[in-house]
Design a protein around this motif. Sequence first.
Motif, PDB file in Angstrom:
ATOM      1  N   LEU A 103       0.913  -1.370   0.016  1.00 26.84           N
ATOM      2  CA  LEU A 103      -0.051  -0.010  -0.058  1.00 26.84           C
ATOM      3  C   LEU A 103       0.903   1.226   0.242  1.00 26.84           C
ATOM      4  N   PRO A 104       1.141   2.142  -1.166  1.00 25.94           N
ATOM      5  CA  PRO A 104       1.846   3.097  -1.253  1.00 25.94           C
ATOM      6  C   PRO A 104       1.702   4.174  -0.160  1.00 25.94           C
ATOM      7  N   TRP A 105       0.358   4.298   0.473  1.00 28.58           N
ATOM      8  CA  TRP A 105       0.011   5.140   1.565  1.00 28.58           C
ATOM      9  C   TRP A 105       0.648   5.046   2.829  1.00 28.58           C
ATOM     10  N   SER A 106       0.868   3.527   2.879  1.00 28.74           N
ATOM     11  CA  SER A 106       0.820   3.056   4.335  1.00 28.74           C
ATOM     12  C   SER A 106       2.420   3.068   4.682  1.00 28.74           C
ATOM     13  N   TRP A 117      -7.433  -3.855   6.398  1.00 28.14           N
ATOM     14  CA  TRP A 117      -8.627  -3.478   5.621  1.00 28.14           C
ATOM     15  C   TRP A 117      -8.768  -2.538   4.822  1.00 28.14           C
ATOM     16  N   LEU A 118      -9.570  -2.472   3.732  1.00 26.22           N
ATOM     17  CA  LEU A 118      -9.616  -1.150   2.713  1.00 26.22           C
ATOM     18  C   LEU A 118     -11.177  -1.450   2.091  1.00 26.22           C
ATOM     19  N   LEU A 119     -11.706   0.038   1.843  1.00 19.24           N
ATOM     20  CA  LEU A 119     -13.029  -0.177   1.345  1.00 19.24           C
ATOM     21  C   LEU A 119     -12.886   0.340  -0.169  1.00 19.24           C
ATOM     22  N   LEU A 120     -13.613  -0.299  -0.946  1.00 20.70           N
ATOM     23  CA  LEU A 120     -13.735  -0.054  -2.308  1.00 20.70           C
ATOM     24  C   LEU A 120     -15.227   0.467  -2.656  1.00 20.70           C
ATOM     25  N   GLY A 126     -11.674   0.105 -15.750  1.00 16.52           N
ATOM     26  CA  GLY A 126     -10.578  -0.668 -15.183  1.00 16.52           C
ATOM     27  C   GLY A 126      -9.889  -0.153 -13.894  1.00 16.52           C
ATOM     28  N   CYS A 127     -10.526   0.831 -13.446  1.00 18.30           N
ATOM     29  CA  CYS A 127      -9.940   1.330 -12.131  1.00 18.30           C
ATOM     30  C   CYS A 127     -10.947   1.220 -10.988  1.00 18.30           C
ATOM     31  N   TRP A 128     -10.397   1.434  -9.599  1.00 22.59           N
ATOM     32  CA  TRP A 128     -10.831   1.141  -8.449  1.00 22.59           C
ATOM     33  C   TRP A 128     -11.020   2.157  -7.700  1.00 22.59           C
ATOM     34  N   LEU A 129     -12.046   2.810  -7.040  1.00 19.99           N
ATOM     35  CA  LEU A 129     -11.854   3.998  -6.032  1.00 19.99           C
ATOM     36  C   LEU A 129     -11.871   3.443  -4.729  1.00 19.99           C
ATOM     37  N   VAL A 130     -10.565   3.626  -4.185  1.00 19.49           N
ATOM     38  CA  VAL A 130     -10.188   2.916  -2.726  1.00 19.49           C
ATOM     39  C   VAL A 130     -10.204   3.943  -1.483  1.00 19.49           C
ATOM     40  N   ALA A 131     -10.817   3.572  -0.466  1.00 21.85           N
ATOM     41  CA  ALA A 131     -10.791   4.530   0.880  1.00 21.85           C
ATOM     42  C   ALA A 131     -10.151   3.731   1.797  1.00 21.85           C
ATOM     43  N   ASP A 132      -9.185   4.371   2.599  1.00 25.58           N
ATOM     44  CA  ASP A 132      -8.505   3.581   3.765  1.00 25.58           C
ATOM     45  C   ASP A 132      -8.707   4.856   4.687  1.00 25.58           C
ATOM     46  N   LEU A 150      -7.099   3.323  -8.040  1.00 30.34           N
ATOM     47  CA  LEU A 150      -6.125   2.363  -8.247  1.00 30.34           C
ATOM     48  C   LEU A 150      -6.502   1.644  -9.697  1.00 30.34           C
ATOM     49  N   ASP A 151      -5.404   1.670 -10.656  1.00 28.79           N
ATOM     50  CA  ASP A 151      -5.715   0.657 -11.646  1.00 28.79           C
ATOM     51  C   ASP A 151      -5.634  -0.788 -11.315  1.00 28.79           C
ATOM     52  N   GLY A 152      -6.032  -1.696 -12.427  1.00 30.51           N
ATOM     53  CA  GLY A 152      -6.335  -3.120 -12.000  1.00 30.51           C
ATOM     54  C   GLY A 152      -5.020  -3.931 -11.258  1.00 30.51           C
ATOM     55  N   ASP A 153      -4.012  -3.339 -12.050  1.00 31.30           N
ATOM     56  CA  ASP A 153      -2.841  -3.800 -11.351  1.00 31.30           C
ATOM     57  C   ASP A 153      -2.263  -3.467 -10.285  1.00 31.30           C
ATOM     58  N   GLU A 154      -2.628  -2.207  -9.812  1.00 28.46           N
ATOM     59  CA  GLU A 154      -2.425  -1.565  -8.511  1.00 28.46           C
ATOM     60  C   GLU A 154      -3.137  -2.340  -7.461  1.00 28.46           C
ATOM     61  N   LEU A 155      -4.476  -2.414  -7.878  1.00 31.92           N
ATOM     62  CA  LEU A 155      -5.256  -3.101  -6.977  1.00 31.92           C
ATOM     63  C   LEU A 155      -4.975  -4.459  -6.804  1.00 31.92           C
TER      64      LEU A 155
END
Length: 347
Positions: A103-106, A117-120, A126-132, A150-155
Amino acid sequence: MTTTTLTASPPRLSCYTTNLVAYLSADLPDAGRHFAASVRLAVRTGLPPGRLAFSHHTRVDTATGLGPLTYRSAADRQRAHAGLARELALRGRVLAVGNTRHLPWSPGYGRADAPHWLLLHDHRDGCWLVADHFTALTPHGPQEPYLGWLDGDELTLALTPVPDPAPEVALRDRLALGSAAPVPGPGHFRWLEREPAADGACPAPDAPEATVLGTGATAPDEGSWLFGLPDVLSYVRDVLVADPTAAGRYADDLWAAGCHHAYRLTVLAESGAMSRADVDTLTALWAELPRVLRFAAQSAERGRPRAGLVGAAFDRLLDALRPLPNDLHTHALPALPAPPHTLEGQQ
């Protein structure tokens, strides 16, 4: 355009419970108060020497007749993304199990494997909105809440399964919801899905046979369990004092317990059920426990066990708890003012 919400001042809980409360807020406008009312520490007894298992709260995901959350998994990226997309379309958000190393923000990014745990909230192009929502000063540094795409690879990388989790990590995952939940095998991508409530009422989670010591509370898992905060802390103290290697294994569990109890204490102070002075004293003593345990673990690795230091930290907290009414750790919370303000993030 998708609008999602980050809490302006998120409760300082664990990464599991912070994002669990954020997930529940869509169904429970006062989810934080529900969680504060659920906080209690239980410990399993009768395990091999130096071993512990904790339950930090009762089930809050099943409040007001909601169906229980259940782990789901997939062995490969394609099936994992498909499962996440289905639950997201059905519920509007989904709790997923990430890995702090990826997790780059961790502050643990690139350093340590740990479930997180994360929230989508959305999936498009092809991208996902992630909240932590998690915020804390961790052993690796401070973490602030995160919201981004995050794109698919990043997720896929963010959800990398933790390799060979230690027994205490596996138990944290099993009991993360408050009572035992079957956890998929290691090496699988994991997320949680909301089960439908049976006939409009929440079915009780499977309850293994168990013995409860000290109260009539429901045991969170198989085996014998101890309830009652002073008794629990005394038992944990004795285990950690007897085994110098246990302090490092369970420092995170005591850190999480401190976060949960500090939040409950704050809610009690806001309601007038406790004095601010008592809350400040107890919060400081809870915060001291994991610091002492981590120091003791490092010292033990250098051949200098610190059993006396560990025991004294527990005793200071126990001494502060004894004059207080025992029901402050168990009773339902009084009514509270309006829910907290939120910040809206548009992506």
